[in-house]
Design an enzyme around this catalytic site. Sequence first.
Site, mmCIF file in Angstrom:
data_model
loop_
_atom_site.group_PDB
_atom_site.id
_atom_site.type_symbol
_atom_site.label_atom_id
_atom_site.label_comp_id
_atom_site.label_asym_id
_atom_site.label_seq_id
_atom_site.Cartn_x
_atom_site.Cartn_y
_atom_site.Cartn_z
ATOM 1 C CE1 TYR A 76 14.272 9.908 5.791
ATOM 2 C CE2 TYR A 76 13.878 11.539 5.398
ATOM 3 C CZ TYR A 76 14.575 10.990 5.284
ATOM 4 O OH TYR A 76 15.825 11.748 6.735
ATOM 5 C CG HIS A 131 18.534 11.221 3.437
ATOM 6 N ND1 HIS A 131 19.383 12.845 3.492
ATOM 7 C CD2 HIS A 131 17.781 11.365 4.246
ATOM 8 C CE1 HIS A 131 18.733 13.388 4.289
ATOM 9 N NE2 HIS A 131 17.721 12.391 4.747
ATOM 10 C CD GLN A 174 31.601 22.845 12.689
ATOM 11 O OE1 GLN A 174 32.728 23.752 12.150
ATOM 12 N NE2 GLN A 174 32.985 22.691 13.667
ATOM 13 N NE ARG A 180 55.117 12.365 14.127
ATOM 14 C CZ ARG A 180 55.964 12.801 14.762
ATOM 15 N NH1 ARG A 180 54.783 14.433 15.174
ATOM 16 N NH2 ARG A 180 56.653 13.419 14.407
ATOM 17 N NE ARG A 203 11.706 18.701 1.314
ATOM 18 C CZ ARG A 203 12.261 18.589 2.730
ATOM 19 N NH1 ARG A 203 11.843 18.693 3.518
ATOM 20 N NH2 ARG A 203 13.469 18.730 2.760
ATOM 21 C CB CYS A 244 29.402 24.702 9.123
ATOM 22 S SG CYS A 244 29.000 24.981 11.101
ATOM 23 C CD GLU A 285 15.283 15.892 0.991
ATOM 24 O OE1 GLU A 285 15.522 16.817 1.309
ATOM 25 O OE2 GLU A 285 13.946 16.043 0.363
#
Length: 677
Positions: free
Chosen positions: A169, A255, A342, A565, A217, A340, A167
């Site tokens: 790192y 990342h 979120q 807007r 990893r 998601c 990733e």
Amino acid sequence: MSHSLYPHLLAPLDLGFTTLRNRVLMGSMHTGLEETKDWPRVAEFYAERARGGVALIVTGGMAPNAEGGVFPGAAGLYTPQDIENHRVITDAVHEAGGKIAMQILHAGRYAYSPDCVAPSPVKSPISPFPPKELDEEGIEKQIADIVTAATRAQEAGYDGVEVMGSEGYFLNQFIVTHTNKRTDRWGGSYENRIRLPIEVVRRVREAVGPEFILIYRLSMIDLIPEGSTHAEVVQLAQEVEKAGATIINTGIGWHEARVPTIATSVPRKAFAWVTKKLMGKVGIPVITSNRINMPDVAEEVLADGCADMVSMARPFLADADFVNKAAEGRADQIAPCIACNQACLDHTFSGKLTSCLVNPRACHETVLTYAPTETPKSIAIIGAGAAGLSTGIIAAERGHRVTIFDKADQIGGQLNMAKAIPGKEEFIGLVDWYARMVETAGITLRLGVAPGVEDLRGFDEVVIATGVTPRDPQIPGQDGPNVLSYVDVLLHKAPVGKRVAVIGAGGIGFDVAEFLVHEGESPTEDLTLWKTEWGVSDPARDRGGVAPEGPRPEAPARQVTLLQRKNEKPGKRLGKTTGWIHRAALKMKQVEMAAGVNYERIDEKGLHISLGEARENPTLIEADTIVLCAGQVSNRSLADELEAAGIEAHVIGGADVAAELDAKRAINQGAHLAAVL
């Protein structure tokens, strides 16, 4: 545990000195729990997953030293007290029948700190701090600190460690020339650049002895320019095996890569083919990862020979009982991870405690509990969208008698619009899961019914979850035949022309634009199409798995202009970790965007606009269809009628606050209400 349904997934894995009960690893996630220092709470989070049947858990990344922490104050095992605290976690997991490994994460130049260190002083595009280049002594300190972290983990009762080498790192930064510009023995040739990860694995193995799980990893595909080739990945894997690793886990993409790797628009098991290329090249088990979210997907990956084991992280936020439900033939009751971001990654990167949109109890196991009720009540819920379903299912599971009303002929509410968007196909599974849970919870479902005040008098509790209605932007000419609401478009109720102006560039505006520029197969459902769209290639052909020709999306199905807007960058308020994906996807589809716009009028030619407070630059945007996505207002007329009749009601979800289509808040509100009814 029955193995017949998922023979590969549920088969034990013999590591020689210990056996894992199945092929499921709960992948590492930074939740923020360790930083709360509420150790019983952290322990319960992991123990609940161990009770749920997972074979091996990997913690969120623990820093080996201050400079390696992802942010200042990131959790690590620095003192004897830290070791005692972590023993609370390992004891709880072992008592629950599970095994747990601690991830050692050195962030390198990704550390959000002026003290960050790296192989070379090359600043990361996602961090404001240029790293300090390590000298020989500095490198030795990092190795020693990682080894110390491993021995402390062993002392704290962990069954193993995962050394984070992917990733983008710290260790990954040494491996590629993109970040390693050194000319000493730690840089230059590939043999020199992989010296550090090999040395770390060798020294950790030496320190912890032979009977301790050591996962490395490995970045299987970097997805950045000047990344590793496949041959280099294989070479490193073989060297890591020789150095003493027990298992190789898969990392996908740095990342900073401009390719989505775990968001909902990424196809399921999108990167299993990369791990498969390593199979047979090493003698130790290999784990595959990313967008594996249901047992049938995991079984297919293993049966296809892509890996010996699967890593799933966020699916264990969505449902701690994932493995047990699979083994018991209840896969249709597994709360699905819809990827998601979120409540998990968006929270992490905003410094908030992680949770889960579909399961608000995630990381809140000790504070949000669903105890059986001692006083069963009859509860009426009006609205079968996210808020109403969340409330109803939990209330029924607690022992209440629940009736859910909805004027529509199907459950799901606004989720039925979300599932129509290309890239949001996971919402189909979410609505199906809700339907199954309504059935198993014994809820009375009354569809096609809009109850009035008199219909609700006999209930002990009334919950109003009637959602939202589209806001009226009051543009002259909006009643014309060429103007549609987003509801008509997403529910396929009306044809849309080839040139479209979308009014409103919030989450719904972006979704509508995405819906309109796609035709035919969604790239999320077709891996080849998706890889071409984002410029992902085979690292055996192109370094880092980045196609030299770049992203090549299919031509847009329509010419779309997205307007707002507000005088700010369109899409600025989208999800912290997914907003860039939506903006990039629409840019690739040549969607024009404009902000600070006044909507003057609509006629048969299209939309007439002007700019700014002075209403300058009057312009016609020629359009066959204008779609209104100008926000929502709460639909609370029934709540007001009940109040006038003296009947107390709980108002939740969009009926309470109409901010965008916030399923996360709606489900969370419903869960908290159901817990106390």
